[in-house]
Scaffold this motif. Structure first.
Motif, PDB file in Angstrom:
ATOM      1  N   GLY A  15       0.836  -1.182   0.000  1.00 12.20           N
ATOM      2  CA  GLY A  15       0.000   0.000   0.000  1.00 12.20           C
ATOM      3  C   GLY A  15       0.876   1.238   0.000  1.00 12.20           C
ATOM      4  N   ARG A  16       0.266   2.396   0.191  1.00 15.72           N
ATOM      5  CA  ARG A  16       1.012   3.659   0.161  1.00 15.72           C
ATOM      6  C   ARG A  16       1.672   3.981   1.504  1.00 15.72           C
ATOM      7  NH1 ARG A  16       3.152   4.526  -3.724  1.00 15.72           N
ATOM      8  NH2 ARG A  16       2.844   2.277  -3.790  1.00 15.72           N
ATOM      9  N   ARG A  17       1.254   3.317   2.586  1.00 14.48           N
ATOM     10  CA  ARG A  17       1.756   3.710   3.910  1.00 14.48           C
ATOM     11  C   ARG A  17       2.612   2.647   4.574  1.00 14.48           C
ATOM     12  NH1 ARG A  17      -3.459   5.649   3.502  1.00 14.48           N
ATOM     13  NH2 ARG A  17      -4.365   3.819   4.532  1.00 14.48           N
ATOM     14  N   ASP A  18       2.932   1.600   3.835  1.00 16.50           N
ATOM     15  CA  ASP A  18       3.748   0.542   4.426  1.00 16.50           C
ATOM     16  C   ASP A  18       4.554  -0.138   3.324  1.00 16.50           C
ATOM     17  OD1 ASP A  18       4.845  -1.166   6.284  1.00 16.50           O
ATOM     18  OD2 ASP A  18       3.014  -2.338   6.632  1.00 16.50           O
ATOM     19  N   ALA A  19       5.649  -0.765   3.719  1.00 15.68           N
ATOM     20  CA  ALA A  19       6.493  -1.503   2.778  1.00 15.68           C
ATOM     21  C   ALA A  19       7.443  -2.372   3.583  1.00 15.68           C
ATOM     22  CB  ALA A  19       7.281  -0.546   1.875  1.00 15.68           C
ATOM     23  N   GLY A  41       7.878  -0.475   7.510  1.00 14.01           N
ATOM     24  CA  GLY A  41       7.175   0.742   7.870  1.00 14.01           C
ATOM     25  C   GLY A  41       7.574   1.952   7.055  1.00 14.01           C
ATOM     26  N   ARG A  42       7.601   3.130   7.702  1.00 15.59           N
ATOM     27  CA  ARG A  42       7.817   4.392   7.005  1.00 15.59           C
ATOM     28  C   ARG A  42       9.179   4.456   6.327  1.00 15.59           C
ATOM     29  NH1 ARG A  42       5.419   7.913   3.965  1.00 15.59           N
ATOM     30  NH2 ARG A  42       6.392   9.976   4.007  1.00 15.59           N
ATOM     31  N   ALA A  43      10.214   3.961   6.981  1.00 10.76           N
ATOM     32  CA  ALA A  43      11.543   3.961   6.370  1.00 10.76           C
ATOM     33  C   ALA A  43      11.543   3.135   5.083  1.00 10.76           C
ATOM     34  CB  ALA A  43      12.580   3.420   7.355  1.00 10.76           C
ATOM     35  N   ALA A  44      10.831   2.029   5.109  1.00 11.68           N
ATOM     36  CA  ALA A  44      10.749   1.167   3.923  1.00 11.68           C
ATOM     37  C   ALA A  44       9.938   1.826   2.814  1.00 11.68           C
ATOM     38  CB  ALA A  44      10.141  -0.182   4.294  1.00 11.68           C
ATOM     39  N   VAL A  45       8.905   2.594   3.179  1.00 10.86           N
ATOM     40  CA  VAL A  45       8.105   3.320   2.186  1.00 10.86           C
ATOM     41  C   VAL A  45       8.981   4.307   1.432  1.00 10.86           C
ATOM     42  CG1 VAL A  45       6.234   4.978   1.862  1.00 10.86           C
ATOM     43  CG2 VAL A  45       5.923   3.047   3.397  1.00 10.86           C
ATOM     44  N   LEU A  46       9.773   5.083   2.158  1.00 10.74           N
ATOM     45  CA  LEU A  46      10.660   6.060   1.525  1.00 10.74           C
ATOM     46  C   LEU A  46      11.695   5.367   0.648  1.00 10.74           C
ATOM     47  CD1 LEU A  46      11.216   8.439   4.587  1.00 10.74           C
ATOM     48  CD2 LEU A  46       9.773   8.858   2.581  1.00 10.74           C
TER      49      LEU A  46
END
Length: 399
Positions: free
Chosen positions: A329-333, A351-356
């Protein structure tokens, strides 16, 4: 150097674009003529097809714009035949014939819907932005009617599509079907995070059974179970263009061009194969088709061609995998870091670090193309270290 050396690049996906733009910079002011052939003027970001499928609008990158200032000639059309004797490529209806001295074959691969009955009729695939957009339109209809979505294939593409759809349409019944556990290639911690994300988004996971038939409103599994599917998205199985085999190039049993240690066809050395189109064997094994491995093959090939035109020697291709990035999704990775042979290391991101991190990966190619017109930039994250210092034996015959 020979003046007016003609280089034709077939395919303007991630690898074809990289090869063409880097070749233009490496051979500028030398009389080399580069032609890039592609059936669409839009550059397809394959890494983002799941976003279009979930209804998101992406930037429309036009190939002529990305090529502006390079001197590359862009031909809009599909290559339909290659004659290795006359060194010509026929485009579309035969009205256009391109002569080459060097051919870069970068036609890539697509999702194969031909092997399971009904998949080609009743399922969507993510082979183009247009098909992904058609799926998104159908998805809106299914969501409005309270229907079900079944994603076939629990690899990276299937996982990204299922989570993107579930996040964009909360409450919609999304089922992910696969023969193996999602994230099976990852380490235990990364795989556990992936599983929690699927649970959080409400994605039902069915693994361990192969799909044997796709129906208008369901998929059948080899166990006899019937899984409802108001709409089916097919993400498993890969096929390549028959163009190479039809031309008489040596290919393996999947149709990939057999190449030597410098990525030249073992049967036709004036042909270089890159990305998903090439059967590339390294000391640790054969690479599998991803943007992560494809871009370095294109970079290497551009440099190798330029060096040969200058009469210089070329060292064997080296590459090692570095990561397995999957958006949830757009908010997790989740990002699994790997050894050269793509087996997992202990390190991972979530989480957020993975999204970026994942967004940097997905947006990287277009930025590289634009920078690559002005300077030498690298698409190679890892050459594999000791695992690739000893080259594999080149293929000696077609399989």
């Amino acid at each position: 150097m020979k003046n007016h050396h003609r280089i034709v690049v077939l395919g303007a996906g991630y690898t074809g674009m990289m090869a063409a733009i880097r070749l233009a910079r490496r051979t500028r002011r030398t009389g080399v003529e580069i032609t890039l052939v592609n059936p669409s003027a839009r550059f397809t970001e394959r890494l983002r097809m799941h976003q279009i499928a979930a209804g998101q609008r992406l930037a429309d990158h036009r190939i002529p714009d990305l090529l502006a200032g390079t001197g590359i000639t862009f031909v809009l059309g599909a290559a339909t035949a290659i004659d290795p004797e006359s060194r010509t490529v026929t485009v579309d209806d035969g009205a256009t014939s391109l002569e080459y001295d060097t051919l870069v074959y970068a036609l890539g691969s697509s999702t194969d819907t031909s092997r399971v009955p009904g998949a080609d009729v009743h399922a969507f695939a993510l082979n183009s932005p247009q098909e992904a957009a058609r799926f998104a339109t159908r998805l809106d209809e299914v969501a409005a009617a309270g229907g079900t979505v079944t994603v076939c294939g629990a690899g990276a593409t299937g996982i990204e599509a299922a989570t993107e759809i579930a996040e964009a349409h909360p409450g919609l019944n999304v089922t992910l079907v696969g023969t193996g556990e999602p994230g099976a290639m990852m380490g235990a911690k990364a795989r556990a995070h992936l599983g929690r994300s699927l649970d959080r988004l409400g994605v039902t996971v069915k693994v361990g059974a192969r799909v044997t038939k796709v129906l208008p409103d369901a998929v059948e599994l080899e166990t006899g179970e019937v899984v409802p599917a108001s709409v089916c998205l097919w993400t498993t199985g890969v096929s390549v263009s028959p163009l190479a085999a039809d031309a008489g190039f040596a290919v393996d049993d999947r149709g990939l061009i057999l190449v030597d240690a410098t990525l030249r066809s073992v049967s036709h050395p004036d042909v270089h194969a890159v990305g998903d189109a090439a059967a590339v064997r390294l000391a640790w094994g054969q690479i599998h088709g991803t943007c992560q491995s494809g871009m370095p093959t294109a970079q290497y090939t551009a440099d190798a061609i330029a060096r040969r035109l200058r009469g210089k020697t070329v060292k064997p291709f080296r590459f090692g995998y570095f990561h397995q990035p999957i958006s949830l999704g757009r908010r997790d990775a989740v990002i699994q870091f790997t050894h050269a042979d793509d087996t997992p290391r202990r390190a991972y991101l979530k989480g957020r670090a993975a999204v970026l991190y994942k967004e940097t990966v997905s947006g990287g190619p277009v930025k590289l193309y634009r920078l690559g017109k002005r300077m030498n930039v690298s698409a190679t994250i890892s050459k594999g270290g000791r695992a690739t210092r000893k080259p594999a034996d080149p293929y000696r015959s077609a399989h």
